[in-house]
Design a protein around this motif. Sequence first.
Motif, PDB file in Angstrom:
ATOM      1  N   MET A   1      -4.662   7.869  -0.672  1.00 26.96           N
ATOM      2  CA  MET A   1      -4.958   6.620  -0.733  1.00 26.96           C
ATOM      3  C   MET A   1      -5.214   6.205  -2.218  1.00 26.96           C
ATOM      4  SD  MET A   1      -8.199   4.277   0.646  1.00 26.96           S
ATOM      5  CE  MET A   1      -9.390   5.004  -0.502  1.00 26.96           C
ATOM      6  N   GLY A   2      -6.234   7.259  -3.043  1.00 23.96           N
ATOM      7  CA  GLY A   2      -6.421   7.075  -4.349  1.00 23.96           C
ATOM      8  C   GLY A   2      -4.874   6.946  -5.188  1.00 23.96           C
ATOM      9  N   ALA A   3      -3.856   8.333  -4.652  1.00 28.20           N
ATOM     10  CA  ALA A   3      -2.791   8.331  -5.362  1.00 28.20           C
ATOM     11  C   ALA A   3      -1.980   6.908  -5.488  1.00 28.20           C
ATOM     12  CB  ALA A   3      -2.006   9.503  -4.746  1.00 28.20           C
ATOM     13  N   ARG A   4      -1.937   6.247  -4.045  1.00 29.33           N
ATOM     14  CA  ARG A   4      -1.128   5.006  -3.742  1.00 29.33           C
ATOM     15  C   ARG A   4      -1.812   3.887  -4.554  1.00 29.33           C
ATOM     16  NH1 ARG A   4      -1.232   6.477   1.901  1.00 29.33           N
ATOM     17  NH2 ARG A   4       0.406   7.650   2.273  1.00 29.33           N
TER      18      ARG A   4
ATOM     19  N   GLY B   1     -12.661   3.465 -10.078  1.00 29.94           N
ATOM     20  CA  GLY B   1     -11.612   3.295 -11.021  1.00 29.94           C
ATOM     21  C   GLY B   1     -11.034   4.531 -11.297  1.00 29.94           C
ATOM     22  N   ASP B   2     -11.696   5.555 -10.964  1.00 30.68           N
ATOM     23  CA  ASP B   2     -10.969   6.963 -11.338  1.00 30.68           C
ATOM     24  C   ASP B   2     -10.121   7.179 -10.286  1.00 30.68           C
ATOM     25  OD1 ASP B   2     -10.342   9.407 -12.231  1.00 30.68           O
ATOM     26  OD2 ASP B   2     -12.042  10.336 -12.014  1.00 30.68           O
ATOM     27  N   LEU B   3      -8.860   6.694 -10.000  1.00 33.13           N
ATOM     28  CA  LEU B   3      -7.900   6.914  -9.144  1.00 33.13           C
ATOM     29  C   LEU B   3      -7.284   8.294  -8.937  1.00 33.13           C
ATOM     30  CD1 LEU B   3      -6.292   3.298  -9.036  1.00 33.13           C
ATOM     31  CD2 LEU B   3      -8.459   4.261  -7.723  1.00 33.13           C
ATOM     32  N   ALA B   4      -7.453   8.960 -10.029  1.00 32.43           N
ATOM     33  CA  ALA B   4      -6.821  10.348 -10.112  1.00 32.43           C
ATOM     34  C   ALA B   4      -7.737  11.453  -9.601  1.00 32.43           C
ATOM     35  CB  ALA B   4      -6.508  10.637 -11.431  1.00 32.43           C
TER      36      ALA B   4
ATOM     37  N   VAL C   1      -9.758  13.459   6.161  1.00 32.13           N
ATOM     38  CA  VAL C   1     -10.099  12.197   5.458  1.00 32.13           C
ATOM     39  C   VAL C   1     -10.129  12.375   3.981  1.00 32.13           C
ATOM     40  CG1 VAL C   1     -12.163  10.509   5.248  1.00 32.13           C
ATOM     41  CG2 VAL C   1     -11.839  11.409   7.527  1.00 32.13           C
ATOM     42  N   ALA C   2     -10.594  13.554   3.599  1.00 32.16           N
ATOM     43  CA  ALA C   2     -10.401  13.648   2.235  1.00 32.16           C
ATOM     44  C   ALA C   2      -9.048  13.811   1.515  1.00 32.16           C
ATOM     45  CB  ALA C   2     -11.049  15.024   1.789  1.00 32.16           C
ATOM     46  N   VAL C   3      -8.081  14.356   2.345  1.00 30.62           N
ATOM     47  CA  VAL C   3      -6.632  14.082   1.917  1.00 30.62           C
ATOM     48  C   VAL C   3      -6.136  13.059   1.996  1.00 30.62           C
ATOM     49  CG1 VAL C   3      -4.325  14.782   2.937  1.00 30.62           C
ATOM     50  CG2 VAL C   3      -6.118  16.381   2.716  1.00 30.62           C
TER      51      VAL C   3
ATOM     52  N   GLY D   1      -3.409   4.209  -7.157  1.00 30.54           N
ATOM     53  CA  GLY D   1      -2.953   4.496  -8.634  1.00 30.54           C
ATOM     54  C   GLY D   1      -1.674   3.790  -9.030  1.00 30.54           C
ATOM     55  N   ILE D   2      -0.724   4.235  -7.927  1.00 32.53           N
ATOM     56  CA  ILE D   2       0.687   3.673  -8.476  1.00 32.53           C
ATOM     57  C   ILE D   2       0.631   2.267  -8.300  1.00 32.53           C
ATOM     58  CG2 ILE D   2       3.021   3.437  -7.316  1.00 32.53           C
ATOM     59  CD1 ILE D   2       2.385   6.339  -6.186  1.00 32.53           C
ATOM     60  N   LEU D   3      -0.285   1.678  -7.285  1.00 29.12           N
ATOM     61  CA  LEU D   3      -0.195   0.184  -7.251  1.00 29.12           C
ATOM     62  C   LEU D   3      -1.224  -0.477  -8.252  1.00 29.12           C
ATOM     63  CD1 LEU D   3      -1.267  -0.421  -3.285  1.00 29.12           C
ATOM     64  CD2 LEU D   3       0.709  -1.068  -4.465  1.00 29.12           C
ATOM     65  N   TYR D   4      -2.033   0.322  -9.002  1.00 29.29           N
ATOM     66  CA  TYR D   4      -2.811  -0.075 -10.142  1.00 29.29           C
ATOM     67  C   TYR D   4      -2.232  -0.104 -11.160  1.00 29.29           C
ATOM     68  CZ  TYR D   4      -6.303  -0.408 -13.604  1.00 29.29           C
ATOM     69  OH  TYR D   4      -7.278  -0.793 -14.438  1.00 29.29           O
ATOM     70  N   ARG D   5      -1.100   0.870 -11.212  1.00 28.08           N
ATOM     71  CA  ARG D   5      -0.098   0.679 -12.446  1.00 28.08           C
ATOM     72  C   ARG D   5       0.969  -0.295 -12.373  1.00 28.08           C
ATOM     73  NH1 ARG D   5      -1.149   6.264 -12.039  1.00 28.08           N
ATOM     74  NH2 ARG D   5       0.703   6.612 -10.493  1.00 28.08           N
ATOM     75  N   ASP D   6       1.209  -0.674 -11.311  1.00 36.80           N
ATOM     76  CA  ASP D   6       2.089  -1.542 -10.861  1.00 36.80           C
ATOM     77  C   ASP D   6       1.721  -3.085 -11.421  1.00 36.80           C
ATOM     78  OD1 ASP D   6       3.987  -0.017 -10.440  1.00 36.80           O
ATOM     79  OD2 ASP D   6       3.799  -0.119  -8.220  1.00 36.80           O
ATOM     80  N   LEU D   7       0.214  -3.026 -10.715  1.00 32.86           N
ATOM     81  CA  LEU D   7      -0.147  -4.449 -10.839  1.00 32.86           C
ATOM     82  C   LEU D   7      -0.724  -4.635 -12.433  1.00 32.86           C
ATOM     83  CD1 LEU D   7      -2.831  -4.462  -7.964  1.00 32.86           C
ATOM     84  CD2 LEU D   7      -1.156  -6.215  -8.569  1.00 32.86           C
ATOM     85  N   THR D   8      -1.109  -3.484 -12.897  1.00 33.93           N
ATOM     86  CA  THR D   8      -1.307  -3.724 -14.484  1.00 33.93           C
ATOM     87  C   THR D   8      -0.145  -3.919 -15.340  1.00 33.93           C
ATOM     88  OG1 THR D   8      -2.993  -1.926 -14.319  1.00 33.93           O
ATOM     89  CG2 THR D   8      -2.205  -2.435 -16.310  1.00 33.93           C
ATOM     90  N   ARG D   9       0.952  -3.654 -15.052  1.00 31.37           N
ATOM     91  CA  ARG D   9       2.207  -3.860 -15.457  1.00 31.37           C
ATOM     92  C   ARG D   9       2.349  -5.499 -15.321  1.00 31.37           C
ATOM     93  NH1 ARG D   9       6.992  -3.795 -13.779  1.00 31.37           N
ATOM     94  NH2 ARG D   9       6.502  -2.636 -11.556  1.00 31.37           N
ATOM     95  N   GLN D  10       2.467  -5.666 -14.177  1.00 29.28           N
ATOM     96  CA  GLN D  10       3.009  -7.204 -13.668  1.00 29.28           C
ATOM     97  C   GLN D  10       1.745  -8.083 -14.455  1.00 29.28           C
ATOM     98  OE1 GLN D  10       2.999  -7.558  -9.299  1.00 29.28           O
ATOM     99  NE2 GLN D  10       4.277  -6.013  -9.116  1.00 29.28           N
ATOM    100  N   ILE D  11       0.489  -7.584 -14.233  1.00 28.65           N
ATOM    101  CA  ILE D  11      -0.264  -8.438 -15.117  1.00 28.65           C
ATOM    102  C   ILE D  11       0.012  -8.784 -16.676  1.00 28.65           C
ATOM    103  CG2 ILE D  11      -2.975  -8.526 -15.851  1.00 28.65           C
ATOM    104  CD1 ILE D  11      -3.445  -7.270 -13.107  1.00 28.65           C
ATOM    105  N   GLU D  12       0.334  -7.554 -16.939  1.00 29.20           N
ATOM    106  CA  GLU D  12       0.636  -7.843 -18.729  1.00 29.20           C
ATOM    107  C   GLU D  12       1.854  -8.464 -18.716  1.00 29.20           C
ATOM    108  OE1 GLU D  12      -0.669  -6.384 -21.312  1.00 29.20           O
ATOM    109  OE2 GLU D  12      -2.504  -5.667 -20.200  1.00 29.20           O
ATOM    110  N   GLU D  13       2.670  -8.568 -17.879  1.00 26.24           N
ATOM    111  CA  GLU D  13       3.888  -9.344 -17.848  1.00 26.24           C
ATOM    112  C   GLU D  13       3.452 -10.711 -17.809  1.00 26.24           C
ATOM    113  OE1 GLU D  13       6.724  -8.060 -14.999  1.00 26.24           O
ATOM    114  OE2 GLU D  13       7.306  -6.238 -16.185  1.00 26.24           O
ATOM    115  N   ARG D  14       2.757 -10.665 -16.879  1.00 24.76           N
ATOM    116  CA  ARG D  14       2.336 -12.445 -16.479  1.00 24.76           C
ATOM    117  C   ARG D  14       1.466 -12.781 -17.766  1.00 24.76           C
ATOM    118  NH1 ARG D  14       0.615 -13.176 -10.195  1.00 24.76           N
ATOM    119  NH2 ARG D  14       2.677 -12.277  -9.390  1.00 24.76           N
ATOM    120  N   LYS D  15       0.715 -11.969 -18.570  1.00 22.70           N
ATOM    121  CA  LYS D  15      -0.185 -12.445 -19.420  1.00 22.70           C
ATOM    122  C   LYS D  15       1.026 -13.002 -20.659  1.00 22.70           C
ATOM    123  CE  LYS D  15      -4.394 -10.057 -19.004  1.00 22.70           C
ATOM    124  NZ  LYS D  15      -5.268  -8.933 -19.414  1.00 22.70           N
TER     125      LYS D  15
END
Lengths: 515, 345
Positions: free
Chosen positions: A239-242, A215-218, A232-234, A244-258
Amino acid sequence: MKIKQRQQINIIVLVVSILVIGSVFVGASLRLKRALEASDVADAILGASFERLMLRTDLHRSGSERSKIQLLAKHKQIGLLLQRALKEFPDAEDQKTIRELISLQDSIGHLSKTLRIAQEQQRQAASVDPFKQEVQDRLLIQLNTRIYETIQLDNKLQRSGARLLTSSLLLAGGGILLVLIVVSAVTIANSVWVTRSFGKRITMLRDGAVTIGGGDLAHQIPTEGDDEFSEVAVAFNEMGARLGILYRDLTRQIEERKKTELALRQAHDELEQRVADRTAELREKDRLLLVQSRQAAMGEMIGNIAHQWRQPLNSLGITIQQLLLCYDFGNFDRAFLERNVNTSMDLIQHMSATIDDFRNYFKADKERTEFKLSDAVAKTLSLVGESFRHQGIGVEVREQGDPVVSGFANEYAQVLLNILNNARDAFGERQTREPKITISIRAEGSRSVVTISDNAGGISEEIIDKIFDPYFSTKGPQYGTGVGLFMAKGIIENNMGGTLTARNSGDGAEFRIEV
Amino acid sequence: MIRTKWSPLAWGKGGVTRLFQALLLLAACSASAACNLHPSEQKTVEPVTLAIATLPDTALCQIALSRGYFAAEGLDVTPHLHRYGKPALEDVLQRKADIATVAETPIIHSIMNGDRISVIATIATSKRSNAVVARRDRGIPTFEQLRGKTIAATLGTTSEFFLHSYLIAHGIPVAAVRIVNLDAESIPDALARGDVDAASTLSPYTTIAAQALGTGSVTFEDPDVFRANFTMVATPEFVRAHPGMVTKVLKALLRAEDFARNRPAEAQRIVADFTGQQGEFLRDYWNQAHLAVTLDQALLLSLEDESEWLLRKGGAREKAVPNYLDYLYLDGLKSVKPAAVTIIN
């Protein structure tokens, strides 16, 4: 360094190793060949030196021309072998030894020649010259010394040849062994280096992946180096950064859906509450309607009882009044009294039976029974017949056969009663002249059919599809509840598996009950 | 530690300068030897006196001294320096020295006159160490003209034997010349002054004499008539009493042999410091001589040959050639380098 480059280096090391081993092998083979040739020359020189010694002894013994020629030939052969040895033995010490041998070869040749001349002179002399003998002795001892030295040096050269041979073999074996050791060491070191390097990098990637997966996407995996692991590390970091962005979007969408879901749930709850309220309201209305319906039915029943009782009550009144008149006229006697009492009691019992009929009629059936349709029709008509006669409504029953059905007889009779009452009401509303109801009883195949038709003018086409709907009535609130036909359809279709339909036929409506 | 002892018999004119040089050299050798010694080795130091001829033929002894090889073997060497081998042998016979460096001719003279000597090893052989140097102005362009001439030689040394061998091998009876006995160091001056017509001597006096005469000299040498064997000798009593010391001496000489073979330039510089000979002379000597510690059959033949010559010439107390196997100490060299012992016994 990239893995591909490392593989290329490994291949280069392998190729170089093969080339080095090949070179060492070729070099060692050449050296071995030269050593063998040198050793052969040394052996030949030593052997020839001994042969020369033997030939010199032979010449000293025989003095023959043959032994002289052979000795000179052997001496010449040794000279040639020494010249060849100069080429075969490159070592400086060996070169020095060979030059000493050549010098000794010259000395031996010179001393031999001088000694031979001296011996010839001695033979030719008439007497022994002590001086010439001394000369021969001097030459001979020097010659022996030189020959001995020659053999010693030959031995030395032979040992050197053997050493050269041995060293060549050792160099060949040692060289290949050394190369193999170096290659093995390089391979092992490379393997250890690669294993450690790869292990460390893989561990970093694994830990990074676990951290990112946790869960530590940062999280940033170290990207040291320029190999595929760093790439691969890069990629992991990107991938982690992306993610993270998706996770934040999903979190926001989930909040909205909730929030939406909460709103929907609230709306649903409100709706359910409203439905419940409405349902309760409808149930209350149903209950009220049912009550009204029961009250109406009771009214109907009371009206019918009243119609049924009217005639017996009139008869009972007349009978009672006859008692007083007969007494006044003096015709009152026991027989008359007994006859009037019996008549009155019959009337009273008839009225009581009428009440039982109505009570049994409205009594709910508990079990399915087989009953004849004609009995159900007759029973219903017995309840409303007097009322219909009073209202001038003619009822005709047509029976074809005597069909029997399985079901609830009272409920079936209530259906008939409801339809008959509706016809009666329609006659009243439309002031139908010569109102008439025709009840037809018959069997159609395995089905039993009862049709009730009237001549009240029929049902308007606009409402004919709604007459079985609940709460639909054309009679107005004070006369109808709108549940009569609805309940009748439910009894026939839900409880007895039949159908209840209506249509306009002739000059009125026709209801068809098929069970 | 190395101590040196001056032998007035061996050194003549110009000896003061040479003595000073030798003292400086030995001081350096002492320091070097001290540095090469380990503490444990210092505890077992054995004193030994070496009588050494300052000739190129003793190069291995000089190298062993200079490089500290004797000291490394636990030997405290006291060198007695002489111009050539005969006086060095006399040191041993007079018990002034334990071991001497000397050629085979003085040895057979001593043995044939009753002395007991043990030859420990040969340290150099050469076929060009000896020569006859003649004055052209005395009508000696070729060896044939040596007949009737006065020829100097150091009697009892290789120079006398070489002269005899040379003359006989070339068909000149010894009686056809007049031989004058002179010390080796006196010969160049005597020849230069014209006291003699020719001289048989050994290196480096052959070179010194020829250089003194310049173009007026002619040198006769013949490698086919003589092989000089320079040896290490001691009395049998010393060898029996100190076999370990002899072994140590031989080990040091073998190390010097390796050094002389593998590092000839450095070795020649050491010899130059001892002998006063320089450059080309030593390089030439290195090419023609055989510097090795051996005991070979040729030495035995030479000893017997020269003994027969001495018997024929006269001057020996003994009447027959002795069994020289009794005068060779083989066990010492066999114990350190068996391959170097090729004498059949």
